[in-house]
Motif scaffolding. Structure first.
Motif, PDB file in Angstrom:
ATOM      1  N   GLY A 134       0.817  -1.219   0.000  1.00 22.73           N
ATOM      2  CA  GLY A 134       0.000   0.000   0.000  1.00 22.73           C
ATOM      3  C   GLY A 134       0.842   1.257   0.000  1.00 22.73           C
ATOM      4  N   ILE A 135       1.937   1.264   0.777  1.00 24.42           N
ATOM      5  CA  ILE A 135       2.833   2.422   0.800  1.00 24.42           C
ATOM      6  C   ILE A 135       3.402   2.680  -0.592  1.00 24.42           C
ATOM      7  N   ILE A 136       3.796   1.606  -1.276  1.00 19.68           N
ATOM      8  CA  ILE A 136       4.388   1.762  -2.610  1.00 19.68           C
ATOM      9  C   ILE A 136       3.342   2.211  -3.628  1.00 19.68           C
ATOM     10  N   VAL A 137       2.132   1.642  -3.543  1.00 14.56           N
ATOM     11  CA  VAL A 137       1.062   2.057  -4.458  1.00 14.56           C
ATOM     12  C   VAL A 137       0.752   3.548  -4.277  1.00 14.56           C
ATOM     13  N   HIS A 138       0.638   3.993  -3.016  1.00  8.80           N
ATOM     14  CA  HIS A 138       0.345   5.413  -2.764  1.00  8.80           C
ATOM     15  C   HIS A 138       1.515   6.295  -3.195  1.00  8.80           C
ATOM     16  N   ILE A 157      -6.840  -1.168  -8.332  1.00 11.39           N
ATOM     17  CA  ILE A 157      -7.202  -1.678  -6.997  1.00 11.39           C
ATOM     18  C   ILE A 157      -8.464  -0.982  -6.506  1.00 11.39           C
ATOM     19  N   HIS A 158      -8.527   0.337  -6.681  1.00 11.47           N
ATOM     20  CA  HIS A 158      -9.707   1.090  -6.226  1.00 11.47           C
ATOM     21  C   HIS A 158     -10.965   0.630  -6.951  1.00 11.47           C
ATOM     22  N   ASP A 159     -10.878   0.463  -8.273  1.00  6.12           N
ATOM     23  CA  ASP A 159     -12.055   0.062  -9.052  1.00  6.12           C
ATOM     24  C   ASP A 159     -12.517  -1.344  -8.673  1.00  6.12           C
ATOM     25  N   LEU A 160     -11.577  -2.265  -8.497  1.00  7.04           N
ATOM     26  CA  LEU A 160     -11.943  -3.624  -8.081  1.00  7.04           C
ATOM     27  C   LEU A 160     -12.601  -3.618  -6.709  1.00  7.04           C
ATOM     28  N   ALA A 161     -12.024  -2.840  -5.775  1.00  9.18           N
ATOM     29  CA  ALA A 161     -12.571  -2.781  -4.417  1.00  9.18           C
ATOM     30  C   ALA A 161     -13.966  -2.154  -4.422  1.00  9.18           C
ATOM     31  N   ALA A 162     -14.107  -1.054  -5.178  1.00 10.13           N
ATOM     32  CA  ALA A 162     -15.408  -0.389  -5.246  1.00 10.13           C
ATOM     33  C   ALA A 162     -16.448  -1.297  -5.887  1.00 10.13           C
ATOM     34  N   GLY A 163     -16.062  -2.005  -6.967  1.00 10.32           N
ATOM     35  CA  GLY A 163     -16.999  -2.928  -7.617  1.00 10.32           C
ATOM     36  C   GLY A 163     -17.433  -4.047  -6.688  1.00 10.32           C
ATOM     37  N   ALA A 164     -16.493  -4.608  -5.938  1.00  5.82           N
ATOM     38  CA  ALA A 164     -16.840  -5.672  -4.993  1.00  5.82           C
ATOM     39  C   ALA A 164     -17.746  -5.152  -3.895  1.00  5.82           C
ATOM     40  N   GLY A 165     -17.487  -3.931  -3.434  1.00 10.53           N
ATOM     41  CA  GLY A 165     -18.332  -3.337  -2.400  1.00 10.53           C
ATOM     42  C   GLY A 165     -19.746  -3.100  -2.881  1.00 10.53           C
ATOM     43  N   ALA A 199      -6.162  -6.855  -0.268  1.00 12.58           N
ATOM     44  CA  ALA A 199      -5.660  -7.965  -1.080  1.00 12.58           C
ATOM     45  C   ALA A 199      -4.886  -7.437  -2.287  1.00 12.58           C
ATOM     46  N   GLY A 200      -5.411  -6.376  -2.913  1.00 10.37           N
ATOM     47  CA  GLY A 200      -4.706  -5.783  -4.049  1.00 10.37           C
ATOM     48  C   GLY A 200      -3.347  -5.244  -3.638  1.00 10.37           C
ATOM     49  N   ALA A 201      -3.304  -4.537  -2.505  1.00 12.55           N
ATOM     50  CA  ALA A 201      -2.022  -4.029  -2.005  1.00 12.55           C
ATOM     51  C   ALA A 201      -1.094  -5.190  -1.654  1.00 12.55           C
ATOM     52  N   GLY A 202      -1.680  -6.287  -1.126  1.00 13.00           N
ATOM     53  CA  GLY A 202      -0.880  -7.459  -0.782  1.00 13.00           C
ATOM     54  C   GLY A 202      -0.257  -8.117  -2.010  1.00 13.00           C
ATOM     55  N   ILE A 203      -1.011  -8.165  -3.110  1.00  6.50           N
ATOM     56  CA  ILE A 203      -0.469  -8.734  -4.359  1.00  6.50           C
ATOM     57  C   ILE A 203       0.716  -7.892  -4.839  1.00  6.50           C
ATOM     58  N   VAL A 204       0.547  -6.571  -4.763  1.00  4.41           N
ATOM     59  CA  VAL A 204       1.658  -5.684  -5.126  1.00  4.41           C
ATOM     60  C   VAL A 204       2.848  -5.928  -4.195  1.00  4.41           C
TER      61      VAL A 204
END
Length: 310
Positions: free
Chosen positions: A243-247, A261-269, A286-291
């Motif tokens: 997450g730190i690296i993505v930001h 990551i944002h679009d996937l999370a928003a869609g799932a929500g 999970a997206g940040a974890g994959i990164v």
């Protein structure tokens, strides 16, 4: 003379009121800054218990106390002055430094995943002896303090961004308050978590039915909870580092990964509105974890390759 004394007392009272108001302002600003960093604080609380897993009960609180002392030194003696200096002189350098720290978290978490997947077996007697050795305890404390340093830097950076418009001295006071309050909160919570089994034993020894049942439940549940927290702690290192690296990439205009990551999370929500917030957070983590794994795994591979050469 009396009138002069009365005027002096009025001035002192006015200064005292001003100081009290300033303290209130600092406290309120520190509270706001701390709330902004709440997510990383939770991650810090999740990461730490794994460093005391396996030690004898009499060493758990002393180890947590040593880590807490290292944490407060990190925040007040290193991170606070460096953050203030960088914010004044080289504000652009804060994000790259945080990203380097994030890469270290990714590496450390990926290293633990590799150890788990590699299935390396240890002699239980040797492992128990190592756990009780002062050298192993010092290594674990050092590792915990290093990890805490990166998480603390992230917390302080978030808090600094929240109070960037404040005067220099006020900023310093607010960050110092945040540092102390968060350290007490995190390590107080960690201490309570790791001693819940002892609390359960005391409750189980009572004659009252409800307290005794609660105590037995705690005694049976805590080993599983501690094992679960150890796993969550490893995962937290990976998703926080990612997450730190993505930001950080987003700060430098490289927004593609963050948007995916944002679009996937928003869609799932949106797909599960009843628990939308929780699902969105899980997918985002999970997206940040994959990164994080994508960054940490190659570092682990290179590290092991270099270690085998020597």
């Amino acid at each position: 003379m009396p009138s002069g004394l009365a005027a002096l007392l009025d001035d002192v009272a006015a200064i005292a009121k001003l100081a009290a108001a300033s303290i209130d302002d600092v406290g309120a600003a520190a509270g706001r800054a701390g709330m902004k960093a709440a997510g990383v604080v939770v991650d810090d609380t999740a990461v730490t218990p794994r460093y005391v897993t396996g030690f004898t009960p009499d060493r758990e609180l002393p180890i947590i106390a040593r880590i807490a002392k290292g944490s407060i030194r990190n925040k007040l003696l290193i991170i606070l002055p460096v953050a203030l200096a960088l914010s004044a002189l080289l504000p652009w350098a804060i994000t790259p430094l945080l990203m380097l720290g994030g890469a270290y978290l990714c590496y450390e978490g990926a290293e633990k995943v590799w150890e788990a997947l590699s299935g390396a077996k240890h002699d239980l007697a040797e492992e128990a002896a190592e756990l009780n050795s002062p050298e192993h305890e010092s290594r674990m404390v050092s590792g915990a303090v290093r990890t805490d340093f990166i998480l603390s830097a992230e917390i302080m950076a978030i808090a600094l961004a929240e109070v960037a418009s404040e005067p220099f001295l006020t900023r310093a006071l607010i960050l110092a308050v945040v540092a102390v309050a968060i350290t007490i909160g995190v390590y107080g919570a960690v201490g309570l978590i790791v001693k819940m089994d002892d609390i359960g034993l005391r409750l189980a020894a009572r004659r009252e039915g409800a307290a005794r049942a609660l105590g037995r439940g705690l005694v049976h549940a805590m080993p599983k909870l501690m094992a679960g927290l150890s796993t969550i702690g490893i995962a937290a290192m990976i998703w926080v580092g990612g997450g730190i690296i993505v930001h950080g990439l987003e700060t430098f205009g490289m927004t593609a990964v963050a948007h995916v990551i944002h679009d996937l999370a928003a869609g799932a929500g949106h797909a599960l509105p009843a628990v939308g917030g929780t699902v969105e957070w899980i997918v985002g983590a999970a997206g940040a974890g994959i990164v994080g794994l994508a960054i940490g795994a190659p570092i682990v591979a290179v590290h092991h390759k270099l270690a085998h050469r020597h």
